[in-house]
Write an enzyme that holds these catalytic residues in place. Structure first.
Site, PDB file in Angstrom:
ATOM      1  N   LYS A   1      29.149 -72.174  89.576  1.00 28.06           N
ATOM      2  CA  LYS A   1      30.362 -72.458  90.357  1.00 28.06           C
ATOM      3  C   LYS A   1      30.651 -71.411  91.406  1.00 28.06           C
ATOM      4  O   LYS A   1      30.456 -70.224  91.188  1.00 28.06           O
ATOM      5  CB  LYS A   1      31.545 -72.531  89.412  1.00 28.06           C
ATOM      6  CG  LYS A   1      31.467 -73.730  88.492  1.00 28.06           C
ATOM      7  CD  LYS A   1      32.650 -73.752  87.582  1.00 28.06           C
ATOM      8  CE  LYS A   1      32.627 -75.008  86.724  1.00 28.06           C
ATOM      9  NZ  LYS A   1      33.617 -74.957  85.675  1.00 28.06           N
TER      10      LYS A   1
ATOM     11  N   ARG B   1      19.027 -54.381  73.454  1.00 24.67           N
ATOM     12  CA  ARG B   1      20.165 -53.471  73.650  1.00 24.67           C
ATOM     13  C   ARG B   1      20.052 -52.236  72.764  1.00 24.67           C
ATOM     14  O   ARG B   1      20.487 -51.150  73.162  1.00 24.67           O
ATOM     15  CB  ARG B   1      21.470 -54.194  73.375  1.00 24.67           C
ATOM     16  CG  ARG B   1      21.781 -55.149  74.499  1.00 24.67           C
ATOM     17  CD  ARG B   1      23.122 -55.793  74.314  1.00 24.67           C
ATOM     18  NE  ARG B   1      23.500 -56.478  75.530  1.00 24.67           N
ATOM     19  CZ  ARG B   1      24.294 -57.527  75.577  1.00 24.67           C
ATOM     20  NH1 ARG B   1      24.812 -58.009  74.474  1.00 24.67           N
ATOM     21  NH2 ARG B   1      24.597 -58.075  76.727  1.00 24.67           N
TER      22      ARG B   1
ATOM     23  N   GLY C   1      23.720 -61.280  83.051  1.00 21.71           N
ATOM     24  CA  GLY C   1      24.009 -62.676  82.750  1.00 21.71           C
ATOM     25  C   GLY C   1      22.798 -63.565  82.906  1.00 21.71           C
ATOM     26  O   GLY C   1      21.692 -63.207  82.483  1.00 21.71           O
TER      27      GLY C   1
ATOM     28  N   GLY D   1      29.359 -59.693  83.178  1.00 20.08           N
ATOM     29  CA  GLY D   1      30.716 -59.598  83.735  1.00 20.08           C
ATOM     30  C   GLY D   1      30.939 -58.281  84.448  1.00 20.08           C
ATOM     31  O   GLY D   1      31.534 -58.232  85.529  1.00 20.08           O
TER      32      GLY D   1
END
Ligand code: AMP
Length: 412
Positions: free
Chosen positions: A199, A36, A355, A378
């Site tokens: 999920k 980063r 992610g 996100g």
């Protein structure tokens, strides 16, 4: 309209630059992955080359609004200095006298880095007064922190709102918006989305949004078993969200109605326990026995997914195909990663949502061989859901036409 760095005159200005220096560290405060920091360098260099003075702001971890030296950005200042080969002057606070002294003593070619924004609870509360105090430290505002754009925090929203026109996206954020934005707005077809992860509940809005944009959606990962349950199949002890079974059935019906191919795996790797040391085998999806757990997509599915991915012109991937953290169950995710590379080589635009799929492509060392790996998990998910990210919206500069448009609305 949103400015890019090229639209601003940086000469002689203090440039507040919001980056994402939320880097992983070990218990001794040693940075374990400086990606980063490296990725923010083109923007910082550009500011310096154009005679602006970067005043860098960031968060690190979750100090919960309190000063906690475990989350200090001091080690990041040191690493940035090594990478830039320029002195980085670190301020022990991001507002007030401590910050002002460091910022106002800076000359051309120097860099200021301010302490963790989240040492103040006002940052996550999107407090306008806190934002105004940060704004005292810079004449221009740049946001290059895509990973936090989905959060309405003081440094991403209220701070940006203070600047009417003197604000822009940094190079990293510009790249994110270009790739993700063009994929959704104007994709070259066939447009294929690959969705996996644990999920279905976390991805419902993405699936719904992509159903209106894509030609084909490939489903893998733990979420596939909720779809199988909806189709009346035996899934053994595989991951299941009972309360989403009817929703999975609805999504299958929606896809049919919209003429989108929603493709589920035809074979699956099952294990007798949730462990890398488990006994495992590949079975067709009609033959998952009681007690067995679905851990990965099977070889036949890999082949089928590969041919669809490599024939696509735009591919977006979010979520691993299996429990890729365990070597015995990483094959499906690796196979999709390789197919993404082949598609890129054939001229497709290939995008990896952040992610876990970003972690997977890094694990396989293939991150440089796809078009774009998003830096925000996100944020990229919310972007793919079609949401307007608050940090991006706050960068919008009102033009004459937007003014008259809103005036018209007011008059109605
Ligand atoms: P998500 O955060 O929803 O994208 O999920 C990522 C996680 O899903 C990873 O940690 C994977 O190990 C996990 N995962 C993928 N496939 C499965 C599966 N078949 N069963 C359980 N977990 C899975």
């Amino acid at each position: 309209m949103i400015n890019t760095l090229h639209d601003l005159d940086l000469y002689g200005s203090l440039v507040l630059t919001r980056v994402d220096f939320n880097v992983p560290m070990d218990e001794n405060g040693k940075i374990t992955d400086d990606t980063r920091i490296r990725e923010s360098i083109p923007t910082i260099k550009y500011i310096i080359d154009n005679r602006g003075i970067p005043v860098i702001i960031s968060h690190l971890g979750r100090p919960n609004g309190k000063v906690n030296m475990k989350y200090s950005l001091a080690p990041v200042a040191k690493r940035l200095e090594e990478l830039m080969g320029e002195p980085v002057h670190f301020a022990t606070d991001c507002i007030g006298a401590g910050a002002e002294d460091v910022v106002h003593q800076r000359h051309f070619g120097e860099i200021a880095l301010l302490e963790n924004l989240r040492f103040h609870p006002e940052e996550e509360a999107n407090d306008p007064e806190f934002a105004a105090r940060i704004a005292e430290l810079g004449e221009l505002y740049i946001n290059d922190a895509f990973g936090t754009c989905h959060r309405a925090h003081a440094s991403t929203v209220e701070l940006a709102n203070i600047y009417v026109t003197e604000k822009a996206v940094g190079f990293l954020l510009e790249k994110e918006l270009k790739y993700l934005g063009e994929a959704l707005e104007n994709p070259e077809r066939p447009f294929v989305a690959i969705l996996g992860g644990s999920k279905v509940s976390g991805k419902i809005d993405v699936i719904r949004q992509l159903l209106t944009k894509c030609d084909t959606i490939l489903i893998g990962g733990g979420m596939m078993f909720t779809f199988y349950k909806a189709m009346g199949l035996e899934i053994g002890n595989s991951l299941i969200e009972e309360d989403r079974v009817s929703l999975a059935a609805e999504l299958i019906a929606e896809a049919k109605q919209l003429g989108v191919t929603l493709l589920l795996p035809t074979d699956v790797v099952v294990a007798d326990s949730f462990s890398n040391d488990a006994t495992f085998k590949t079975v067709s999806i009609e033959r998952i026995e009681a007690g067995w757990i679905g851990m990965d997509i099977g070889e036949k599915t890999c082949e089928q997914f590969n041919s669809i991915i490599t024939s696509a012109k735009t591919v977006v991937w979010n979520g691993p195909m299996g429990v890729f953290e365990m070597p015995n169950f990483e094959s499906g995710t690796r196979s999709v990663a390789k197919a993404m590379v082949r598609a890129t080589e054939a001229g497709a635009i290939t995008i990896i949502g952040g992610g876990d799929s970003a972690a997977a492509i890094h694990k396989f060392n293939l991150e440089k061989q796809v078009s774009h790996v998003s830096t925000g998990g996100g944020a990229s998910l919310e972007f793919l859901e079609g949401k307007i990210l608050p940090g991006v919206k706050a960068l919008e500069v009102l033009t004459r036409s937007t003014y008259s448009f809103s005036n018209n609305l007011d008059n109605e």
